[in-house]
Design a protein around this motif. Sequence first.
Motif, PDB file in Angstrom:
ATOM      1  N   GLY A   1       0.804  -1.211   0.000  1.00 13.83           N
ATOM      2  CA  GLY A   1       0.000   0.000   0.000  1.00 13.83           C
ATOM      3  C   GLY A   1       0.840   1.264   0.000  1.00 13.83           C
ATOM      4  N   PRO A   2       0.188   2.427   0.124  1.00 18.91           N
ATOM      5  CA  PRO A   2       0.895   3.707  -0.016  1.00 18.91           C
ATOM      6  C   PRO A   2       1.594   4.215   1.243  1.00 18.91           C
ATOM      7  N   ASN A   3       1.447   3.524   2.387  1.00 13.26           N
ATOM      8  CA  ASN A   3       2.115   3.967   3.615  1.00 13.26           C
ATOM      9  C   ASN A   3       3.593   3.597   3.514  1.00 13.26           C
ATOM     10  N   TYR A   4       4.382   4.475   2.948  1.00 13.29           N
ATOM     11  CA  TYR A   4       5.708   4.193   2.405  1.00 13.29           C
ATOM     12  C   TYR A   4       6.632   3.427   3.358  1.00 13.29           C
ATOM     13  N   PHE A   5       6.963   4.019   4.498  1.00 12.75           N
ATOM     14  CA  PHE A   5       7.922   3.395   5.402  1.00 12.75           C
ATOM     15  C   PHE A   5       7.350   2.136   6.047  1.00 12.75           C
ATOM     16  N   PHE A   6       6.054   2.150   6.335  1.00 15.46           N
ATOM     17  CA  PHE A   6       5.447   0.977   6.955  1.00 15.46           C
ATOM     18  C   PHE A   6       5.465  -0.221   6.011  1.00 15.46           C
ATOM     19  N   GLU A   7       5.276   0.032   4.723  1.00 14.42           N
ATOM     20  CA  GLU A   7       5.290  -1.081   3.778  1.00 14.42           C
ATOM     21  C   GLU A   7       6.695  -1.649   3.615  1.00 14.42           C
ATOM     22  N   ILE A   8       7.701  -0.781   3.648  1.00 17.79           N
ATOM     23  CA  ILE A   8       9.086  -1.273   3.645  1.00 17.79           C
ATOM     24  C   ILE A   8       9.316  -2.159   4.863  1.00 17.79           C
ATOM     25  N   ALA A   9       8.914  -1.654   6.022  1.00 17.20           N
ATOM     26  CA  ALA A   9       9.116  -2.397   7.266  1.00 17.20           C
ATOM     27  C   ALA A   9       8.306  -3.692   7.277  1.00 17.20           C
TER      28      ALA A   9
ATOM     29  N   THR B   1       3.752   4.509  -7.608  1.00 19.23           N
ATOM     30  CA  THR B   1       5.187   4.815  -7.565  1.00 19.23           C
ATOM     31  C   THR B   1       5.743   4.577  -6.168  1.00 19.23           C
ATOM     32  N   THR B   2       5.086   5.131  -5.150  1.00 20.32           N
ATOM     33  CA  THR B   2       5.587   4.923  -3.786  1.00 20.32           C
ATOM     34  C   THR B   2       5.445   3.462  -3.379  1.00 20.32           C
ATOM     35  N   GLU B   3       4.377   2.809  -3.831  1.00 23.22           N
ATOM     36  CA  GLU B   3       4.178   1.403  -3.479  1.00 23.22           C
ATOM     37  C   GLU B   3       5.267   0.525  -4.090  1.00 23.22           C
ATOM     38  N   ALA B   4       5.609   0.793  -5.346  1.00 21.69           N
ATOM     39  CA  ALA B   4       6.671   0.016  -5.991  1.00 21.69           C
ATOM     40  C   ALA B   4       8.014   0.257  -5.309  1.00 21.69           C
ATOM     41  N   MET B   5       8.284   1.498  -4.924  1.00 22.69           N
ATOM     42  CA  MET B   5       9.533   1.781  -4.211  1.00 22.69           C
ATOM     43  C   MET B   5       9.572   1.051  -2.870  1.00 22.69           C
ATOM     44  N   SER B   6       8.452   1.040  -2.156  1.00 22.07           N
ATOM     45  CA  SER B   6       8.400   0.312  -0.886  1.00 22.07           C
ATOM     46  C   SER B   6       8.672  -1.168  -1.106  1.00 22.07           C
TER      47      SER B   6
ATOM     48  N   GLY C   1      12.519  -5.411  -0.055  1.00 15.72           N
ATOM     49  CA  GLY C   1      13.149  -6.694  -0.352  1.00 15.72           C
ATOM     50  C   GLY C   1      12.314  -7.655  -1.166  1.00 15.72           C
ATOM     51  N   ALA C   2      11.359  -7.165  -1.954  1.00 21.54           N
ATOM     52  CA  ALA C   2      10.577  -8.057  -2.813  1.00 21.54           C
ATOM     53  C   ALA C   2      11.463  -8.627  -3.918  1.00 21.54           C
ATOM     54  N   ASP C   3      11.160  -9.841  -4.337  1.00 25.93           N
ATOM     55  CA  ASP C   3      11.923 -10.486  -5.405  1.00 25.93           C
ATOM     56  C   ASP C   3      11.338 -10.195  -6.779  1.00 25.93           C
ATOM     57  N   ALA C   4      10.061  -9.875  -6.826  1.00 28.95           N
ATOM     58  CA  ALA C   4       9.403  -9.501  -8.074  1.00 28.95           C
ATOM     59  C   ALA C   4       8.342  -8.463  -7.744  1.00 28.95           C
ATOM     60  N   VAL C   5       8.147  -7.514  -8.658  1.00 30.75           N
ATOM     61  CA  VAL C   5       7.226  -6.401  -8.423  1.00 30.75           C
ATOM     62  C   VAL C   5       6.267  -6.288  -9.600  1.00 30.75           C
ATOM     63  N   SER C   6       4.984  -6.150  -9.283  1.00 30.77           N
ATOM     64  CA  SER C   6       3.964  -5.952 -10.309  1.00 30.77           C
ATOM     65  C   SER C   6       3.237  -4.643 -10.030  1.00 30.77           C
ATOM     66  N   VAL C   7       3.268  -3.729 -10.980  1.00 38.05           N
ATOM     67  CA  VAL C   7       2.619  -2.427 -10.837  1.00 38.05           C
ATOM     68  C   VAL C   7       1.306  -2.444 -11.609  1.00 38.05           C
ATOM     69  N   GLY C   8       0.210  -2.148 -10.924  1.00 37.25           N
ATOM     70  CA  GLY C   8      -1.094  -2.121 -11.572  1.00 37.25           C
ATOM     71  C   GLY C   8      -1.278  -0.873 -12.414  1.00 37.25           C
ATOM     72  N   THR C   9      -2.151  -0.948 -13.408  1.00 40.62           N
ATOM     73  CA  THR C   9      -2.427   0.207 -14.254  1.00 40.62           C
ATOM     74  C   THR C   9      -3.320   1.197 -13.509  1.00 40.62           C
ATOM     75  N   PHE C  10      -3.156   2.476 -13.812  1.00 40.32           N
ATOM     76  CA  PHE C  10      -3.863   3.515 -13.059  1.00 40.32           C
ATOM     77  C   PHE C  10      -5.360   3.533 -13.338  1.00 40.32           C
ATOM     78  N   ASP C  11      -5.791   2.947 -14.458  1.00 40.77           N
ATOM     79  CA  ASP C  11      -7.200   3.016 -14.845  1.00 40.77           C
ATOM     80  C   ASP C  11      -7.878   1.655 -14.855  1.00 40.77           C
ATOM     81  N   CYS C  12      -7.298   0.690 -14.136  1.00 37.51           N
ATOM     82  CA  CYS C  12      -7.816  -0.681 -14.208  1.00 37.51           C
ATOM     83  C   CYS C  12      -9.222  -0.808 -13.632  1.00 37.51           C
ATOM     84  N   LEU C  13      -9.658   0.157 -12.815  1.00 32.82           N
ATOM     85  CA  LEU C  13     -10.979   0.059 -12.198  1.00 32.82           C
ATOM     86  C   LEU C  13     -12.107   0.364 -13.170  1.00 32.82           C
ATOM     87  N   PHE C  14     -11.813   1.081 -14.240  1.00 33.01           N
ATOM     88  CA  PHE C  14     -12.902   1.506 -15.120  1.00 33.01           C
ATOM     89  C   PHE C  14     -12.584   1.382 -16.605  1.00 33.01           C
ATOM     90  N   HIS C  15     -11.369   0.961 -16.970  1.00 38.84           N
ATOM     91  CA  HIS C  15     -11.020   0.796 -18.373  1.00 38.84           C
ATOM     92  C   HIS C  15     -10.555  -0.629 -18.642  1.00 38.84           C
TER      93      HIS C  15
END
Length: 592
Positions: A247-255, A305-310, A315-329
């Motif tokens: 999620g977007p809570n940057y430092f907490f997601e890293i931790a 962006t912040t979620e992917a950085m977290s 320490g994730a081994d693979a990262v998947s970034v969702g599309t910004f309009d996936c809820l309605f497009h």
Amino acid sequence: MADSLRSAPVSFSEFDAVTTAQWQERIARDLKGQDPASLTWTTPDGFVVQPFYHQEALQALGGWPSPLARPATHWRNVPTYSVPALERGHGAIRRAAEALERGAEGAHFVLGHSEGFDTDYLQQRMPLATTYVGYTVRGGVSGLLQRLAALPSPPRGFLVSDPVTRHAPDLAAQLDEVREAVRTARAWPAFKVLGLDVAFYGNRGATATQQLAFALSTAAAYLSELPTADLAVAEVAAALHLHVAVGPNYFFEIAKLRALRKLWATLLHAYGLPAEAAQQLTIFASTATWSQTTLDPHTNLLRTTTEAMSAVLGGADAVSVGTFDCLFHAPNEFAERLARNLPVLLREEAYLDRVQDPAAGSYYVETLTDQLAREGWALFQKIQAQGGLPAATGFVLQELHTSAQAQFRRIANGEQVVVGTNKFHNPNEKFDYNPKRLLRSRDFDSTRATYPAEVLRLATALHFERREKKKKRAALVLLGAHTNQTILESFLMTLPEADRTELHKSHPEGTLSVLFSSAEEATLMYATPEQFGRLARAISHVPIDEPNFIAPALLTADLATMQEATHIFGLKEFTVQGYSTEAVLARLQGKK
């Protein structure tokens, strides 16, 4: 000729060490009488975060920690593609194959029905011998593995089915299927066949502590139930893999991710496994759907962006970034390209793949990691004391419900800010979709944090649009039972004490909140689900015996028809005269 400049030796020995107490004294002086404790804040997990952290924080943790070990420093950019149940996946496979030539390093397929997925076409379009591919399925595990085994190259990647998390009714049979899957995958050292869907909880409002505890409890269920005479616990542990939402809570997601690796070692140690076994854990992190919004949707680009950085720094081994309009497009090249390029930028321009554990040694992050690990382990033990999963499923779901409702409430009253949704709105926003169709769509994700606020905003926008066109129509907005308590409490805050008591009495448990609005007045009403269902059928001209009817969130009719219908069906109401719909909605959301 002047001597060339020589660099002075760097030394900090001439500076006096500053203690935590001295920093606190300086902060108190700078605050000019304000209590320094006012700078602390309490997390949704229930522990207090300080306004600053000092080297002494590490001493309290036992000294400088070692970097967390993981299988490799390189992390993969792995986009996700959904394959509906009635499709063979050719479109998703083509897009995934093209993405491999444009920065992607793998693919993750979410299969509505694994039996229909065309693995032969997958083999034709993608070099499976060298490509990391993940599969998330809800059933048909054995059939999918048989088809993968028939391909020329052994698979690389992971499989997530996780019947324990999905609360499968035929759990015993599905555990047999999972057990056989682990045996099948013995010949595939680069394929993790026992993926846990921790993202299920993260995308439904679980706190970081809860996600840790639920992940451990799920893993413990498999480690306890799957081993047999010919299947060792070490084999089960080696097959485990985690899919986590970030999620977007940057430092907490890293931790959170760092705490997960610490706790994983503790869990496997309890099963008699060495530390090396824990180091083989792989984590697939995807940006959270829980935090996605349909309002001002380009803010989703900033969130991911912040979620992917977290995910990377955690320490994730693979990262998947969702599309910004996936809820309605529907899937589209523009949105997929932006999502795919985000991890590429983090690697190629920010160089976030050069260090094993970038967050190691941070006073703040190390403290958060320790706190989350302790709280997560305590909750895990509480779950295990109730029999563990699946026996404690009811307790886990109640914890999840409580956490999600708390977030709904914080968003409704503005305590938790969601940019573009409940604060900093775009006053000139033009919807890039049909709000009415979206509200009525079965695919509109109602599990997200901002869903209640979006229903209010979208339904209100539709109503005002009709009113501006001078159509004498009234709108009836279904707010939903799951937000009922939040809305009621927010609304009651604006009323005199006598009115609060009266409204409470007329508001039985289990009712739906309904907003009936016209150009002249706005009325907050309450109805049982049965009442609203009958009303919706009448307004929508749907026969009472139609079995597949789903009541929409927004009903519209001419004012006279709506008034008569609500009277006939006995909806209890509380009318606010002289207020526009917009003003009442503001009251409902605690803004006035």
